[in-house]
Design an enzyme around this catalytic site. Structure first.
Site, PDB file in Angstrom:
ATOM      1  N   GLY A 120      28.192  35.842  17.162  1.00  0.00           N
ATOM      2  CA  GLY A 120      28.807  34.833  16.232  1.00  0.00           C
ATOM      3  C   GLY A 120      28.748  33.471  16.720  1.00  0.00           C
ATOM      4  N   GLY A 186      40.650  42.426  44.883  1.00  0.00           N
ATOM      5  CA  GLY A 186      41.551  42.464  43.857  1.00  0.00           C
ATOM      6  C   GLY A 186      41.758  43.570  43.087  1.00  0.00           C
ATOM      7  N   VAL A 187      42.281  43.606  41.848  1.00  0.00           N
ATOM      8  CA  VAL A 187      42.578  44.715  41.234  1.00  0.00           C
ATOM      9  C   VAL A 187      41.541  45.643  40.787  1.00  0.00           C
ATOM     10  CG1 VAL A 187      43.718  45.270  38.965  1.00  0.00           C
ATOM     11  CG2 VAL A 187      44.741  43.088  40.145  1.00  0.00           C
ATOM     12  N   GLU A 207      36.903  41.197  51.725  1.00  0.00           N
ATOM     13  CA  GLU A 207      37.674  39.997  51.004  1.00  0.00           C
ATOM     14  C   GLU A 207      37.391  38.787  51.891  1.00  0.00           C
ATOM     15  OE1 GLU A 207      39.321  37.852  48.799  1.00  0.00           O
ATOM     16  OE2 GLU A 207      39.408  39.965  48.113  1.00  0.00           O
ATOM     17  N   ARG A 275      36.098  36.818  37.175  1.00  0.00           N
ATOM     18  CA  ARG A 275      35.409  36.876  35.879  1.00  0.00           C
ATOM     19  C   ARG A 275      35.358  35.510  35.475  1.00  0.00           C
ATOM     20  NH1 ARG A 275      34.785  41.840  33.696  1.00  0.00           N
ATOM     21  NH2 ARG A 275      34.560  41.027  31.633  1.00  0.00           N
ATOM     22  N   ALA A 323      44.468  42.397  29.548  1.00  0.00           N
ATOM     23  CA  ALA A 323      44.580  42.753  28.295  1.00  0.00           C
ATOM     24  C   ALA A 323      45.627  42.618  27.394  1.00  0.00           C
ATOM     25  CB  ALA A 323      43.791  44.158  28.100  1.00  0.00           C
ATOM     26  N   HIS A 447      69.599  60.841  34.638  1.00  0.00           N
ATOM     27  CA  HIS A 447      69.420  61.504  35.775  1.00  0.00           C
ATOM     28  C   HIS A 447      68.874  62.974  35.602  1.00  0.00           C
ATOM     29  CE1 HIS A 447      70.305  62.448  40.093  1.00  0.00           C
ATOM     30  NE2 HIS A 447      70.676  63.686  39.502  1.00  0.00           N
TER      31      HIS A 447
END
Length: 468
Positions: A120, A186-187, A207, A275, A323, A447
């Protein structure tokens, strides 16, 4: 020329949700998306195709293998000769992805969203709105929503290719690497490193920052590092990558640590250093769309760009690259177009790391709260004192509640332990309505459940935990 009320460029979590919600609100809607998997159109973007969903499938498979080999005996279950069928494991992952991406296509049909496969591109504005090149055919749109997402950041010394991969390549190794290097703690780096460590790889994580998970609460990051090192993940912090070379055998990384050069050999190298916004081919410069110095699309508080009728959401506008944050922006922008009060409360967006143990948090850390001038009280309660966690065989970690000492309002909740990705939702709901630690503490929890640890942490904020 086909005409639409809304054209969404990008079919990831931000884009496909925006398209569905716009259609639900009565807009004639099209979504233009170029993502392909296996040479075929596949909606859902990075998350569904090569990110969130396939990584969680692999995490679950690897955790089951770990349980069989190292934890089953404790439950009185003897298993001999367990082995990994990587081809089947990867096949299962792909089947999960197929089901969910196919589900998005079904939702488009159900809600009468026109799906156009291809790039697009913004062409021009005129008195009636926008002209968009949709996979080589021009369409007209009263409003355009840019949701083109993000792409993995390349390390100049280690461009992707061969044995050097980003997240999608790290989910498709044909065999378990004996020695796996990961640049970035990182994640994504920690999750993917965890997968291959459980399947048999020796994993080394490099890191640049001086510490681990510095965005998390200090107590959580310290506990997480301890648990991951205990599992066999090797971490090196404060390193500088000086050279990366690869040949047929693998990858050689030279890095500086504490003033000395270190050479490491790996069979595969995952580069996970963040990113970047994906605007290539969008036509931003040609139409005068304003980007910031890092390439993100500039928007105001209602997702409006500097051009009328043009909006942007998701990773391409920056902020937390999550997300669920992108999905909420998709809903918000569609509702704003309909004259409704679309809104996202960014102060309580949850973060989750799907390692074992899992890590989750929302709101301010204790340090952040103090830095903002709050008088803080905090309560912490361990899973080791919880009956369900002990019965489950995973008593690692704790829940920590950070509250305003004067008003009792919850400022942040931080968790590390079993299933905390599910437990964080309760606290986000309380925080969304401005709730207090007392509200959380007075809520009846079943519980025995893991959620009782959340209640006890809220009680502990007033030094009245019942089971510790």
């Amino acid at each position: 020329m086909d005409a639409y009320d809304v054209v969404v460029i990008g079919g990831g979590p931000a884009g496909y949700v925006a398209a569905i919600r716009a259609a639900q609100l009565g807009f004639k809607t099209a979504c233009v998306d170029a993502f392909e998997r296996g040479g075929k159109a596949s909606l859902g973007g990075t998350c569904l195709n090569v990110g969130c969903i396939p990584s969680k499938a692999m995490l679950d498979s690897s955790e089951r293998f770990e349980m069989i080999n190292h934890e089953a005996a404790e439950h009185g279950i003897q298993v001999d000769g367990a082995r990994v069928d990587l081809t089947k494991m990867l096949g299962r992952k792909e089947a999960v992805v197929d089901k969910l991406t196919g589900g998005v296509a079904f939702l488009f049909r159900k809600n009468k969203v026109t799906s156009i496969h291809g790039l697009g591109r913004l062409v021009r504005q005129d008195g009636e709105g926008w002209i968009v090149d949709a996979a080589g055919t021009e369409v007209r749109a009263k409003n355009v929503v840019v949701a083109t997402g993000s792409s993995p950041r390349e390390l100049p010394l280690a461009p992707f290719g061969g044995h050097i991969v980003e997240n999608s390549g790290a989910l498709a190794f044909e065999q378990v690497p004996a020695r796996l290097g990961v640049i970035g703690a990182g994640v994504i780096g920690v999750e993917l490193g965890s997968v291959w460590r459980r399947l048999g790889a020796q994993v080394t994580i490099l890191e640049a920052l001086p510490g681990f998970l510095m965005a998390a609460d200090d107590a959580v990051s310290k506990e997480a590092l301890k648990q991951f090192q205990k599992q066999g993940l090797e971490f090196h912090f404060g390193v500088q990558i000086k050279d990366v070379k690869q040949d047929e055998a693998g990858v050689t990384v030279i890095y500086e640590e504490k003033g000395s050069d270190v050479t490491a050999q790996f069979d595969k190298l995952i580069v996970s250093i963040g990113r970047v916004p994906h605007t290539k081919g969008l036509g931003a410069e040609a139409v005068g769309l304003e980007l910031d110095e890092r390439g993100f699309v500039k928007v105001d508080g209602h997702y409006r760009t500097n051009l009328p009728g043009l909006y942007a959401i998701g990773d391409v506008v920056g902020g937390a690259m999550l997300a669920h944050k992108a999905e909420e922006e998709g809903v918000a922008v569609a509702e704003l177009l309909a004259g409704q009060a679309g809104h996202v409360n960014y102060d309580v967006v949850p973060w989750v790391i799907y390692t074992s143990p899992e890590i989750a948090w929302a709101g301010l850390t204790e340090k952040q709260a103090k830095d903002k001038g709050f008088k803080v009280k905090a309560g912490q309660f361990p899973f080791s004192a919880n009956g369900r966690a002990l019965g489950h065989g995973d008593p690692r970690g704790f829940v920590k509640v950070v509250a305003d000492a004067e008003t009792d309002k919850i400022l942040g909740v931080h968790m590390i332990g079993p299933n905390v990705s599910e437990l964080i939702g309760e606290t986000v709901a309380i925080m969304e309505f401005g709730g207090s630690a007392e509200d959380l503490a007075r809520t009846v929890h079943a519980h025995p459940t893991l959620s009782e640890v959340v209640k006890e942490a809220a009680l502990a904020a007033d030094k009245r935990a019942l089971h510790m």
